[in-house]
Scaffold this motif. Sequence first.
Motif, PDB file in Angstrom:
ATOM      1  N   LEU A   1      38.327  70.885  23.930  1.00 16.72           N
ATOM      2  CA  LEU A   1      37.996  71.605  23.504  1.00 16.72           C
ATOM      3  C   LEU A   1      36.656  72.927  24.214  1.00 16.72           C
ATOM      4  O   LEU A   1      37.542  73.955  24.768  1.00 16.72           O
ATOM      5  CB  LEU A   1      37.751  72.088  21.669  1.00 16.72           C
ATOM      6  N   CYS A   2      35.560  72.681  24.598  1.00 13.98           N
ATOM      7  CA  CYS A   2      35.006  73.040  24.921  1.00 13.98           C
ATOM      8  C   CYS A   2      35.027  72.882  26.879  1.00 13.98           C
ATOM      9  O   CYS A   2      34.766  73.661  26.687  1.00 13.98           O
ATOM     10  CB  CYS A   2      33.655  72.902  24.708  1.00 13.98           C
ATOM     11  N   ASN A   3      35.850  72.902  27.175  1.00 12.16           N
ATOM     12  CA  ASN A   3      35.991  72.466  28.495  1.00 12.16           C
ATOM     13  C   ASN A   3      36.409  73.351  29.621  1.00 12.16           C
ATOM     14  O   ASN A   3      37.606  73.941  28.880  1.00 12.16           O
ATOM     15  CB  ASN A   3      36.588  71.087  28.751  1.00 12.16           C
ATOM     16  N   GLN A   4      35.814  74.070  30.110  1.00 19.31           N
ATOM     17  CA  GLN A   4      36.450  74.852  31.350  1.00 19.31           C
ATOM     18  C   GLN A   4      38.589  75.124  31.400  1.00 19.31           C
ATOM     19  O   GLN A   4      39.231  75.689  31.902  1.00 19.31           O
ATOM     20  CB  GLN A   4      35.645  75.804  31.537  1.00 19.31           C
ATOM     21  N   ASP A   5      38.308  73.876  31.993  1.00 26.30           N
ATOM     22  CA  ASP A   5      39.408  73.367  32.537  1.00 26.30           C
ATOM     23  C   ASP A   5      40.749  72.735  32.105  1.00 26.30           C
ATOM     24  O   ASP A   5      41.497  72.064  32.384  1.00 26.30           O
ATOM     25  CB  ASP A   5      38.877  72.513  33.739  1.00 26.30           C
ATOM     26  N   LEU A   6      40.514  72.732  30.294  1.00 27.80           N
ATOM     27  CA  LEU A   6      41.896  72.571  29.840  1.00 27.80           C
ATOM     28  C   LEU A   6      42.506  73.061  30.044  1.00 27.80           C
ATOM     29  O   LEU A   6      42.298  74.439  29.664  1.00 27.80           O
ATOM     30  CB  LEU A   6      41.099  72.515  28.274  1.00 27.80           C
ATOM     31  N   ASN A   7      43.677  72.210  30.435  1.00 28.79           N
ATOM     32  CA  ASN A   7      44.706  72.668  30.526  1.00 28.79           C
ATOM     33  C   ASN A   7      46.119  72.271  31.069  1.00 28.79           C
ATOM     34  O   ASN A   7      46.129  70.804  30.726  1.00 28.79           O
ATOM     35  CB  ASN A   7      45.081  74.372  31.885  1.00 28.79           C
ATOM     36  N   ILE A   8      47.130  72.469  31.062  1.00 35.16           N
ATOM     37  CA  ILE A   8      48.335  71.549  31.274  1.00 35.16           C
ATOM     38  C   ILE A   8      48.024  70.764  32.475  1.00 35.16           C
ATOM     39  O   ILE A   8      48.762  69.392  32.046  1.00 35.16           O
ATOM     40  CB  ILE A   8      49.601  71.933  30.974  1.00 35.16           C
ATOM     41  N   LEU A   9      47.843  71.366  33.545  1.00 35.52           N
ATOM     42  CA  LEU A   9      47.197  70.642  35.191  1.00 35.52           C
ATOM     43  C   LEU A   9      45.762  69.596  33.741  1.00 35.52           C
ATOM     44  O   LEU A   9      46.218  68.255  34.774  1.00 35.52           O
ATOM     45  CB  LEU A   9      47.122  71.379  35.661  1.00 35.52           C
ATOM     46  N   PHE A  10      45.196  69.670  33.920  1.00 35.77           N
ATOM     47  CA  PHE A  10      44.293  68.722  33.081  1.00 35.77           C
ATOM     48  C   PHE A  10      44.553  67.516  32.699  1.00 35.77           C
ATOM     49  O   PHE A  10      44.696  65.900  32.808  1.00 35.77           O
ATOM     50  CB  PHE A  10      43.028  70.140  32.511  1.00 35.77           C
ATOM     51  N   LEU A  11      45.368  67.528  31.591  1.00 37.07           N
ATOM     52  CA  LEU A  11      46.057  66.718  30.890  1.00 37.07           C
ATOM     53  C   LEU A  11      47.075  65.889  31.284  1.00 37.07           C
ATOM     54  O   LEU A  11      47.545  64.795  30.799  1.00 37.07           O
ATOM     55  CB  LEU A  11      46.695  67.669  29.361  1.00 37.07           C
ATOM     56  N   SER A  12      48.347  66.654  32.266  1.00 36.23           N
ATOM     57  CA  SER A  12      48.885  65.632  32.520  1.00 36.23           C
ATOM     58  C   SER A  12      48.513  65.190  33.791  1.00 36.23           C
ATOM     59  O   SER A  12      49.041  63.439  33.965  1.00 36.23           O
ATOM     60  CB  SER A  12      50.162  66.685  33.609  1.00 36.23           C
ATOM     61  N   SER A  13      47.107  65.327  34.301  1.00 33.45           N
ATOM     62  CA  SER A  13      47.320  64.701  35.476  1.00 33.45           C
ATOM     63  C   SER A  13      45.785  63.225  34.871  1.00 33.45           C
ATOM     64  O   SER A  13      46.289  62.524  35.262  1.00 33.45           O
ATOM     65  CB  SER A  13      45.639  64.874  36.551  1.00 33.45           C
ATOM     66  N   ARG A  14      45.241  63.938  33.369  1.00 31.56           N
ATOM     67  CA  ARG A  14      45.004  61.933  32.678  1.00 31.56           C
ATOM     68  C   ARG A  14      46.440  61.476  32.530  1.00 31.56           C
ATOM     69  O   ARG A  14      45.347  60.861  32.148  1.00 31.56           O
ATOM     70  CB  ARG A  14      44.065  63.053  31.125  1.00 31.56           C
ATOM     71  N   LEU A  15      46.756  61.615  32.090  1.00 28.82           N
ATOM     72  CA  LEU A  15      48.289  61.526  31.684  1.00 28.82           C
ATOM     73  C   LEU A  15      49.450  60.750  32.097  1.00 28.82           C
ATOM     74  O   LEU A  15      49.805  59.835  32.208  1.00 28.82           O
ATOM     75  CB  LEU A  15      48.960  61.926  30.321  1.00 28.82           C
ATOM     76  N   PHE A  16      49.280  60.918  33.664  1.00 32.27           N
ATOM     77  CA  PHE A  16      49.730  60.532  34.527  1.00 32.27           C
ATOM     78  C   PHE A  16      51.657  60.322  34.435  1.00 32.27           C
ATOM     79  O   PHE A  16      52.425  60.080  34.931  1.00 32.27           O
ATOM     80  CB  PHE A  16      49.599  58.871  34.827  1.00 32.27           C
ATOM     81  N   ILE A  17      51.351  62.172  33.850  1.00 33.15           N
ATOM     82  CA  ILE A  17      52.613  62.761  33.925  1.00 33.15           C
ATOM     83  C   ILE A  17      53.441  64.088  33.917  1.00 33.15           C
ATOM     84  O   ILE A  17      51.956  64.881  34.396  1.00 33.15           O
ATOM     85  CB  ILE A  17      52.621  62.435  32.064  1.00 33.15           C
ATOM     86  N   SER A  18      53.574  64.155  34.529  1.00 31.56           N
ATOM     87  CA  SER A  18      54.124  65.860  34.900  1.00 31.56           C
ATOM     88  C   SER A  18      54.117  66.526  34.269  1.00 31.56           C
ATOM     89  O   SER A  18      54.716  66.480  32.797  1.00 31.56           O
ATOM     90  CB  SER A  18      55.724  66.027  35.377  1.00 31.56           C
TER      91      SER A  18
END
Length: 138
Positions: free
Chosen positions: A18-35
């Motif tokens: 939550l405190c990570n400035q880079d938290l967005n859909i691209l951050f999440l999708s890259s960690r989960l290996f999903i588009s």
Amino acid sequence: MNIYNIIEKTVELIENNLCNQDLNILFLSSRLFISPYYLQRIFYSFIGKTIGTYIRGRRLTEAGTDIKKGEKVLEVAIKYGYESQESFTRAFKKFHKVNPGVAKKGNILSCLPRIDVKNIIKGEINMDIKIETEKEFC
């Protein structure tokens, strides 16, 4: 990875960053290996909110808690990724319906709780069923 695991891991990543400035859909999708498109569609179809709306709500909920604890508004704004105190105050007022300064005095704030994926997927909600009979259309 099934849909249940995707949503569970998405919520877990959001809560841990939550405190990570880079938290967005691209951050999440890259960690989960999903588009990003697929992740957004899955999340919205099960949760009923976009990922951005959920992140914003969770950040503002936690920011409200921090402000009630006595932290300075500017420090909280920076902690949750806002570039200025003014933009944070606008978002805070829109979400909580009060200014951060008023919230320090003990007003009741809005809350977006963490999503409990197990209850959403299981659907443990009691439903009242009513069966009615209608006359024929023809």
